[in-house]
Design an enzyme around this catalytic site. Structure first.
Site, short mmCIF file in Angstrom:
data_model
loop_
_atom_site.label_atom_id
_atom_site.label_comp_id
_atom_site.label_asym_id
_atom_site.label_seq_id
_atom_site.Cartn_x
_atom_site.Cartn_y
_atom_site.Cartn_z
N ASP A 197 -7.14 1.70 5.40
CA ASP A 197 -6.14 1.30 4.41
C ASP A 197 -4.78 1.90 4.81
OD1 ASP A 197 -6.11 -0.11 1.55
OD2 ASP A 197 -4.84 1.66 1.39
N TYR A 334 3.58 1.47 -1.64
CA TYR A 334 3.78 0.02 -1.72
C TYR A 334 5.26 -0.30 -1.89
CZ TYR A 334 -1.26 -0.49 -2.12
OH TYR A 334 -2.61 -0.46 -1.86
N HIS A 393 -14.23 -2.36 3.10
CA HIS A 393 -12.94 -1.70 3.24
C HIS A 393 -13.05 -0.17 3.12
CE1 HIS A 393 -8.59 -1.50 3.20
NE2 HIS A 393 -8.59 -0.85 2.04
#
Length: 405
Positions: A197, A334, A393
């Site tokens: 990630d 983000y 993931h």
């Protein structure tokens, strides 16, 4: 896997440099006050769960809940969290690892640091992402230490007990420099890095920028972008020759980008607005995280536990976010990195050029972004390519034995 290339790392770099630690570190014990747990239980008892607006909402093409978190699953997790989940037991599991904090570059930084008994142990920087934490690594760290790695697993800035800067600029490149300098100050002049990630993007940037120090790279999440016109042409020219498995992976990647990335836009444009709600509501926080564990893990459209994770493991990660109040600051990467907001100059998630250090890739069929090998090789010096049968993931969390063997 990480342990199998250990001998390759040692043969390529037989004298990894270890220096004297320059950082003042303090042992850290995970503990929260009873009042915080009582407040959480009270909020769970009086939770108001939104009704479902559509019956049999179904699944997206990749197996994710089409309308978001399934209400029946959420209520089952809520019931377990409220009535059976034991945070004190989870604290014991967390404290079985060796935790430390230090003031690093002016910020309180938390990390797990465990040394191997092997005399020529390889220093390993192990980096998580969102919505994860060091909880993802509790099962795999002992395996890696036994295999001959000195493991440093930091909480990213703004996650758990690691402080985030209060000014703009906490993007992938900044975090990469932050964690690289942490390894240097811990005495590891040279080391290897593994990430998934955000951790994958951060470690890729570290390896690109500091190849004389980060001498090998391992990724279970790889964002590969050709770094030259030749690389782009080579990637395009190779597409007609990729395998059926790689075509299926590209289709799955498209479906993820098409149907599963609204969270990136929200967290990358107005993170504070979302943070107010999730910081105040444990059920909101659980629903936001649970959706990702269902759609991103290898559960084939079922409940997240079908991936091999347990309710307690998932709830420990969620509870860590709740008790440390870090959900808002966890969104910072983000906003700062993806380039969705008007203050961003350009996205900063790519390594910034060809990554020349030897690189190992776990290419899980259930990963979010899966690119053909020849495309990845245009951006990374790939020396190992593993295609496991299971795992998604959260690979180290879901399949710790496969990850470490």
């Amino acid at each position: 896997s990480l342990s199998s290339p250990r001998g390759q790392c040692r043969s390529l770099f037989p004298a990894l440099q270890i220096t004297v630690m320059a950082l003042a570190v303090e042992p850290f014990t995970v503990h929260v006050e009873d009042s915080a747990l009582e407040d959480l239980k009270r909020r769970l008892e009086f939770a108001r769960v939104a009704p479902e607006n559509v019956k049999d909402a179904g699944l997206d093409p990749n197996g994710a809940w089409a309308y978001g978190t399934d209400r029946a699953t959420l209520e089952r997790y809520l019931s377990h969290w409220r009535d059976r989940f034991d945070w004190r037991q989870q604290e014991k599991s967390l404290n079985a690892r060796q935790h430390f904090t230090a003031t690093h570059r002016g910020l309180r930084t938390h990390f797990i640091h465990e040394r191997s008994a092997v005399s020529d142990a390889i220093p390993l920087l192990l980096v998580h992402g969102w919505p994860g934490s060091v909880v993802e690594f509790l099962k795999v760290i002992p395996l890696l230490v036994a295999a001959g790695f000195d493991v440093v697993a930091p909480s990213l800035p703004g996650y758990a007990w690691s402080e985030a800067p209060s000014s703009r600029g906490m993007h992938v490149a900044w975090v990469a420099e932050h964690l690289h300098s942490l390894m240097q100050e811990l005495g590891y002049a040279q080391y290897v890095a593994q990430g998934g990630d955000w951790g994958g993007m951060i470690c890729s940037r570290i390896a690109r920028r500091f190849p004389q120090h980060c001498v090998a790279l391992h990724l279970n999440f790889c964002v590969a972008m050709p770094t030259s016109l030749y690389g782009v042409l080579k990637a395009l020219a190779g597409l007609p020759f990729i395998s059926s498995e790689e075509w299926a992976a590209l289709k799955s990647t498209y479906q993820f980008l098409q149907y599963e990335t609204a969270y990136q836009r929200i967290q990358g444009t107005k993170p504070q607005s979302l943070a107010y709600g999730l910081h105040d509501s444990p059920v909101g926080l659980l629903a936001w995280h649970l959706e990702k564990f269902q759609s991103w893990s290898d559960c084939n459209g079922a409940s997240p536990e079908a991936s091999g994770l347990t309710l307690d493991e998932i709830l420990t990660n969620v509870t860590l976010y709740w008790l440390t109040g870090c959900v808002g600051s966890s969104f910072r990467l983000y906003y700062e990195s993806l380039g969705h907001n008007p203050h961003a100059s350009r996205p900063s998630i790519a390594p910034g050029g060809y990554v020349a250090v030897p690189t190992g890739i776990i290419w899980s069929k259930h990963e979010l972004i899966k690119l053909p090998r020849h495309v990845v090789e245009a951006a990374f010096n790939v020396k190992q390519w593993s295609v496991p049968d299971r795992g998604g993931h959260f690979f180290a969390f879901e399949q710790p034995d496969e990850f470490a063997k």
